[in-house]
Design an enzyme around this catalytic site. Structure first.
Site, PDB file in Angstrom:
ATOM      1  N   ASP A   1      60.384 115.988  93.251  1.00  0.00           N
ATOM      2  CA  ASP A   1      61.729 115.563  92.835  1.00  0.00           C
ATOM      3  C   ASP A   1      61.463 114.517  91.820  1.00  0.00           C
ATOM      4  O   ASP A   1      61.772 113.182  91.727  1.00  0.00           O
ATOM      5  CB  ASP A   1      62.361 115.050  93.970  1.00  0.00           C
ATOM      6  CG  ASP A   1      61.750 114.016  94.671  1.00  0.00           C
ATOM      7  OD1 ASP A   1      60.467 113.901  94.877  1.00  0.00           O
ATOM      8  OD2 ASP A   1      62.365 113.015  95.398  1.00  0.00           O
TER       9      ASP A   1
ATOM     10  N   HIS B   1      52.467 107.154  97.373  1.00  0.00           N
ATOM     11  CA  HIS B   1      52.842 108.324  98.328  1.00  0.00           C
ATOM     12  C   HIS B   1      52.328 109.672  97.743  1.00  0.00           C
ATOM     13  O   HIS B   1      51.914 110.373  98.530  1.00  0.00           O
ATOM     14  CB  HIS B   1      54.480 108.135  98.455  1.00  0.00           C
ATOM     15  CG  HIS B   1      55.119 106.851  98.806  1.00  0.00           C
ATOM     16  ND1 HIS B   1      54.765 106.279  99.988  1.00  0.00           N
ATOM     17  CD2 HIS B   1      56.114 106.211  98.302  1.00  0.00           C
ATOM     18  CE1 HIS B   1      55.467 105.193 100.153  1.00  0.00           C
ATOM     19  NE2 HIS B   1      56.398 105.030  98.993  1.00  0.00           N
TER      20      HIS B   1
END
Ligand code: BDR
Ligand code: CA
Length: 318
Positions: A9, A240
């Protein structure tokens, strides 16, 4: 070479993850699919194409996927990633366009064409993977491994007290993916919050002379703004998605990663979107649990940011 399909994303840390992988001699990315999350799925595809252009890899196909979860919700995160998803850098439109094939169909087609050799790396909400599983129930037999950035096991959530953003955005899809029986490596906040980029790293990126590194230094401004304001109170940020990418590539070997039964809370209470992993064996070396298919990365050695910066600084000009 390890062949990856990356579902993302894009997103600041997604862009870092993609650029890390594009510089990995041991990895071939066969396709990139996008999903809503940090930004909408169409913008995420355009951002992905921009990143590929920067790396001179516009040959990699990019497919747009789910615009929302199956409940029709799409929580986007402009306050984290900027209104354009790439730190308000407002880059010009990419020269190439996404392909016509929808993301989930592309995942299924490539898995069928290359049975047993594709590794899926999902660094956004899991809607596209869950849709692919519905389209092709045999998908778990066709795919070699699935690595996801998502979840929070012993660490608090970030979207809610219990839930990490990727899982929070589509808990039902996450449950389908974790329950599919295929081998999954889950890289939750427990690991990613320990791998932290600092201003020193950002400065090295700005100064090392590679256009790819300079770009990542620029987009980190917005990421640091968010982390300073809402998380750490200092200008640093968690790796992340890049950490999950490095684990999927086999470059980072986790320090602690038990294979334990893992599920997702899909109720409507305060635990919605929580990843519940059975880590009760933590005081006796996590004895093997029959039938478990999820390897939960609880700890890495916290040296990954250096590796990431080295890789980005070594990126060739397109
Ligand atoms: C995850 O959520 C997104 O904001 C990041 O790109 C990462 O995939 C972290 O919770
Ligand atoms: Ca992401």
């Amino acid at each position: 070479k390890r062949t990856l399909i990356v579902d993302c994303d894009t997103g600041i840390d997604d862009a870092l993850a993609l650029l890390y992988l594009l510089g990995d001699p041991g990895v071939e990315i066969s396709a990139i699919t996008t999903v809503f999350g940090n930004t909408d799925a169409e913008t995420a595809a355009l951002n992905t194409l921009r990143v590929l252009e920067l790396a001179g890899r516009s040959d990699i196909p990019v497919a747009v996927g789910a615009l929302s979860n199956w409940c029709g919700e799409a929580h986007l995160a402009p306050y984290v990633h900027g209104s354009d998803g790439l730190g308000n850098t407002n880059l010009p439109a990419p020269a190439t366009a996404p392909c016509d094939e929808p993301a989930a169909e592309l995942i299924v087609r490539l898995a069928r064409e290359n049975p047993g050799t594709t590794h899926l790396l999902a660094i956004g909400p899991l809607t596209n993977l869950a849709t692919a599983l519905l389209l092709e129930p045999e998908l778990p037999d066709l795919v070699e491994h699935v690595t996801i950035m998502g979840g929070a096991v012993r660490h608090p959530g970030n979207a809610t007290p219990a839930s990490e953003a990727n899982i929070h955005n589509d808990p039902e899809a996450a449950r389908i993916v974790l329950r599919a029986g295929w081998p999954v490596t889950m890289v939750p906040l427990d690991a990613t919050m320990g791998e932290v980029l600092t201003e020193k790293h950002q400065q090295r990126l700005a100064e090392c002379g590679s256009p790819v590194a300079a770009f990542t230094s620029t987009i980190l401004q917005q990421y640091f703004d968010f982390y300073e304001r809402d998380i750490f109170g200092e200008r640093r940020a968690a790796c992340h998605d890049p950490l999950a990418a490095a684990i999927a590539a086999g470059d980072v070997v986790p320090v602690l990663a038990p294979v334990v039964p893992t599920d997702v809370d899909t109720g409507n209470g305060p635990g919605r979107g929580a990843t519940v992993a059975d880590v009760r064996g933590q005081y006796r070396d996590f004895p093997t649990q029959e039938g478990a298919n999820v390897r939960v990365v609880l700890e890495t050695d916290r040296t990954f940011p250096e590796m990431l910066v080295d890789r980005l600084c070594g990126a060739p000009e397109p």
